[in-house]
Design a protein around this motif. Structure first.
Motif, PDB file in Angstrom:
ATOM      1  N   SER A  74       0.822  -1.210   0.000  1.00 17.44           N
ATOM      2  CA  SER A  74       0.000   0.000   0.000  1.00 17.44           C
ATOM      3  C   SER A  74       0.855   1.259   0.000  1.00 17.44           C
ATOM      4  O   SER A  74       0.497   2.257  -0.644  1.00 17.44           O
ATOM      5  CB  SER A  74      -0.948   0.002   1.203  1.00 17.44           C
ATOM      6  N   LEU A  91       2.022   1.973  -3.483  1.00 19.67           N
ATOM      7  CA  LEU A  91       0.919   2.473  -4.298  1.00 19.67           C
ATOM      8  C   LEU A  91       0.519   3.886  -3.908  1.00 19.67           C
ATOM      9  O   LEU A  91      -0.012   4.636  -4.732  1.00 19.67           O
ATOM     10  CB  LEU A  91      -0.283   1.525  -4.151  1.00 19.67           C
ATOM     11  N   VAL A 102      -0.534   6.855  -6.935  1.00 17.77           N
ATOM     12  CA  VAL A 102      -1.864   7.311  -7.340  1.00 17.77           C
ATOM     13  C   VAL A 102      -2.104   8.769  -6.949  1.00 17.77           C
ATOM     14  O   VAL A 102      -3.109   9.357  -7.366  1.00 17.77           O
ATOM     15  CB  VAL A 102      -2.981   6.433  -6.731  1.00 17.77           C
ATOM     16  N   GLN A 153      -8.526  12.843  -9.065  1.00 21.64           N
ATOM     17  CA  GLN A 153      -7.936  12.333  -7.837  1.00 21.64           C
ATOM     18  C   GLN A 153      -8.805  12.619  -6.619  1.00 21.64           C
ATOM     19  O   GLN A 153      -8.820  11.833  -5.667  1.00 21.64           O
ATOM     20  CB  GLN A 153      -6.540  12.932  -7.646  1.00 21.64           C
ATOM     21  N   ILE A 195      -2.987  -5.719  -5.537  1.00 24.79           N
ATOM     22  CA  ILE A 195      -2.070  -4.667  -5.993  1.00 24.79           C
ATOM     23  C   ILE A 195      -1.029  -5.259  -6.933  1.00 24.79           C
ATOM     24  O   ILE A 195      -0.644  -4.647  -7.940  1.00 24.79           O
ATOM     25  CB  ILE A 195      -1.406  -3.970  -4.787  1.00 24.79           C
ATOM     26  N   PHE A 199      -2.706  -5.658 -10.174  1.00 22.91           N
ATOM     27  CA  PHE A 199      -2.883  -4.318 -10.742  1.00 22.91           C
ATOM     28  C   PHE A 199      -1.591  -3.812 -11.382  1.00 22.91           C
ATOM     29  O   PHE A 199      -1.622  -3.095 -12.392  1.00 22.91           O
ATOM     30  CB  PHE A 199      -3.346  -3.369  -9.637  1.00 22.91           C
ATOM     31  N   SER A 200      -0.454  -4.197 -10.805  1.00 21.98           N
ATOM     32  CA  SER A 200       0.831  -3.709 -11.315  1.00 21.98           C
ATOM     33  C   SER A 200       1.090  -4.144 -12.755  1.00 21.98           C
ATOM     34  O   SER A 200       1.788  -3.446 -13.498  1.00 21.98           O
ATOM     35  CB  SER A 200       1.976  -4.195 -10.416  1.00 21.98           C
ATOM     36  N   ALA A 256      -1.361  -1.706 -14.784  1.00 16.27           N
ATOM     37  CA  ALA A 256      -1.303  -0.274 -14.492  1.00 16.27           C
ATOM     38  C   ALA A 256      -0.590   0.547 -15.555  1.00 16.27           C
ATOM     39  O   ALA A 256      -1.091   1.603 -15.967  1.00 16.27           O
ATOM     40  CB  ALA A 256      -0.663  -0.059 -13.123  1.00 16.27           C
ATOM     41  N   TYR A 275      -7.228   4.273 -13.978  1.00 16.19           N
ATOM     42  CA  TYR A 275      -6.048   4.036 -13.145  1.00 16.19           C
ATOM     43  C   TYR A 275      -6.230   4.660 -11.761  1.00 16.19           C
ATOM     44  O   TYR A 275      -5.951   4.023 -10.734  1.00 16.19           O
ATOM     45  CB  TYR A 275      -4.816   4.623 -13.838  1.00 16.19           C
ATOM     46  N   GLY A 283      -6.855   2.413  -8.604  1.00 11.99           N
ATOM     47  CA  GLY A 283      -5.704   2.492  -7.709  1.00 11.99           C
ATOM     48  C   GLY A 283      -6.076   2.971  -6.320  1.00 11.99           C
ATOM     49  O   GLY A 283      -5.640   2.401  -5.308  1.00 11.99           O
ATOM     50  N   LEU A 309      -5.839   0.856  -2.873  1.00 17.66           N
ATOM     51  CA  LEU A 309      -5.087   1.475  -1.781  1.00 17.66           C
ATOM     52  C   LEU A 309      -5.913   1.476  -0.496  1.00 17.66           C
ATOM     53  O   LEU A 309      -5.405   1.154   0.584  1.00 17.66           O
ATOM     54  CB  LEU A 309      -4.696   2.899  -2.157  1.00 17.66           C
ATOM     55  N   LEU A 368       5.842  -1.355  -8.366  1.00 21.09           N
ATOM     56  CA  LEU A 368       4.665  -1.651  -7.565  1.00 21.09           C
ATOM     57  C   LEU A 368       4.598  -3.134  -7.202  1.00 21.09           C
ATOM     58  O   LEU A 368       4.248  -3.499  -6.072  1.00 21.09           O
ATOM     59  CB  LEU A 368       3.415  -1.242  -8.340  1.00 21.09           C
TER      60      LEU A 368
END
Length: 447
Positions: free
Chosen positions: A273, A276, A280, A303, A337, A340-341, A344, A358, A362, A366, A425
């Motif tokens: 985490s 990440l 993000v 964001q 995660i 996801f890497s 991503a 993303y 993300g 997180l 990541l």
């Protein structure tokens, strides 16, 4: 009062005395879990706000202000090179302020730490650029950034550990996630201020003076947060609970000698985490600003939506952890995660739609993982070392997991390719899974 005051050592500050008088005039002196939770959330929000104000300015302002003679990419890389100084300063701050805590009490320590944090952040707003005073401006920026970290290392008041230890056995995941709510709230406040200034001021005015206002606000936010936390720390109930639960500052040498392995293993538990975290928040903003004609306002809006998703997922992590266990939530989060890497880099490089996906995905991942990291760090230690151990372990984890993330991600993606961000990541996810396998006492220390 603190344990120090009980031994006859001074522990009061002006604000602490005001907080104590406020408690004496209140109808009830009982420190409820709700009071503790509110104090924890307000405190963490103020700390994250200070750090996010700096983080956003390191993309939107500092490259032009402090490195005008370099290309935009080079200037941003140089700006990100100063970014880790706060994370380097955090362990030093823990060492310094733990000693202050032992000698003068928790109230004095908190007051000094939060005034230093707010003061260092606010001082950045007064800095001229290198065009006026040369690279003295960069040196001053680096100094204040380092002091931010030193201050944050001393900002812990023990409320998070107290909250976790007073939680019902079947709701420990729920209470463990509460300190983490400060991150999305702090980000929303910081991003909202920058978004307002970016969209209402001419670009020249923003770069000359508009960006300075969030740094001014930081000092006021810290004073309010300090008083809210001191209202709890100054109560006799708080001191009694600290004594009963042995939440006193320990000597670092004793901690390392007795539970050094927990410090090392615990520092790697939240790396998925933490890796990440800035990938993000800070990195995608830099990526958009450098690789498009946009000024960053659109990414900030996205964001902020992501921060709302983060807030919801942190809360959800508490529910899930109470159902299946914190260690399992962290393990599942790390695996997700890691998955996801692989996608991503392709998602982030797929234009504005990909950037939105993303960010939302993300932030969601997180929240699931980050929501339980605070409780996991504290649970690694026995009670007599929990207060100091969790603070020092968090310092190390933030340093190795998040401190260099913007610099490494931007450097790798710019000179090697965006796929390298996925590799970075993935390494954090692997570290978390391995650390969880080594730290099998995670679910056994909440007593």
């Amino acid at each position: 009062m603190s344990a120090s005051s009980a031994r006859g050592k001074p522990s009061s500050t002006g604000l602490e005395n005001d907080a104590r008088r406020a408690n004496e005039s209140a109808d009830s002196h009982h420190v409820s879990p709700g009071d503790i939770a509110l104090g924890v959330i307000i405190g963490r929000m103020s700390e994250f706000f200070d750090f996010f104000v700096y983080a956003l300015a390191s993309v939107l302002v500092f490259p032009k202000l402090f490195f005008p003679d370099f290309s935009p990419l080079q200037a941003t890389v140089l700006s990100f090179a100063i970014f880790p100084l706060a994370f380097i300063g955090r362990p030093l701050g823990t060492l310094i302020f733990t000693a202050i805590d032992r000698e003068h009490g928790r109230g004095t320590k908190m007051t000094m730490a939060l005034f230093l944090l707010g003061g260092a952040t606010a001082a950045i707003s007064f800095l001229p650029g290198t065009e006026r005073i040369g690279y003295w401006a960069v040196l001053l920026l680096a100094t204040f950034r380092f002091l931010q970290g030193v201050a944050l290392g001393g900002a812990s008041e023990g409320l998070a550990s107290l909250l976790a230890l007073n939680a019902p056995h079947n709701r420990r995941g729920w209470y463990a996630m509460m300190p983490q709510l400060g991150a999305p709230l702090g980000f929303l406040l910081a991003a909202g201020l920058f978004l307002f200034l970016l969209t209402t001021l001419p670009q020249q005015d923003f770069h000359e003076w508009g960006w300075r206002y969030p740094f001014f606000v930081a000092f006021a936010v810290n004073v309010v947060a300090l008083f809210a936390r001191l209202r709890l720390v100054a109560t006799s109930e708080f001191a009694t609970l600290l004594e009963r639960l042995e939440l006193r500052p320990a000597y670092i040498t004793d901690l390392v000698r007795s539970e050094g392995q927990n410090v090392v293993v615990g520092a790697f538990v939240p790396l998925a985490s933490f890796a990440l975290f800035h990938l993000v928040t800070v990195f995608p903003l830099a990526w958009v600003v450098l690789n498009s004609e946009r000024i960053g306002a659109g990414m900030l809006r996205t964001q902020m939506v992501g921060a709302v998703v983060l807030f919801v997922m942190v809360i959800l992590s508490g529910r899930i952890a109470d159902a299946i266990g914190r260690a399992r939530v962290l393990r599942i989060g790390a695996v997700l995660i890691g998955l996801f890497s692989f996608g991503a880099p392709f998602i982030l490089g797929a234009g504005s739609v990909g950037e939105t996906v993303y960010i939302i995905l993300g932030f969601g991942l997180l929240g699931l993982s980050f929501g339980q990291t605070s409780g996991a760090l504290a649970s690694s230690f026995s009670r007599q070392f929990r207060y100091t151990g969790s603070a020092l372990t968090a310092d190390i984890a933030w340093l190795i997991g998040a401190g260099f993330a913007p610099l490494v991600a931007l450097g790798l993606s710019s000179y090697i390719g965006l796929f390298s961000v996925g590799g970075y990541l993935l390494s954090g996810a692997i570290c978390t899974v391995v650390a969880l396998r080594r730290g099998r006492t995670l679910e056994m220390r909440d007593h």
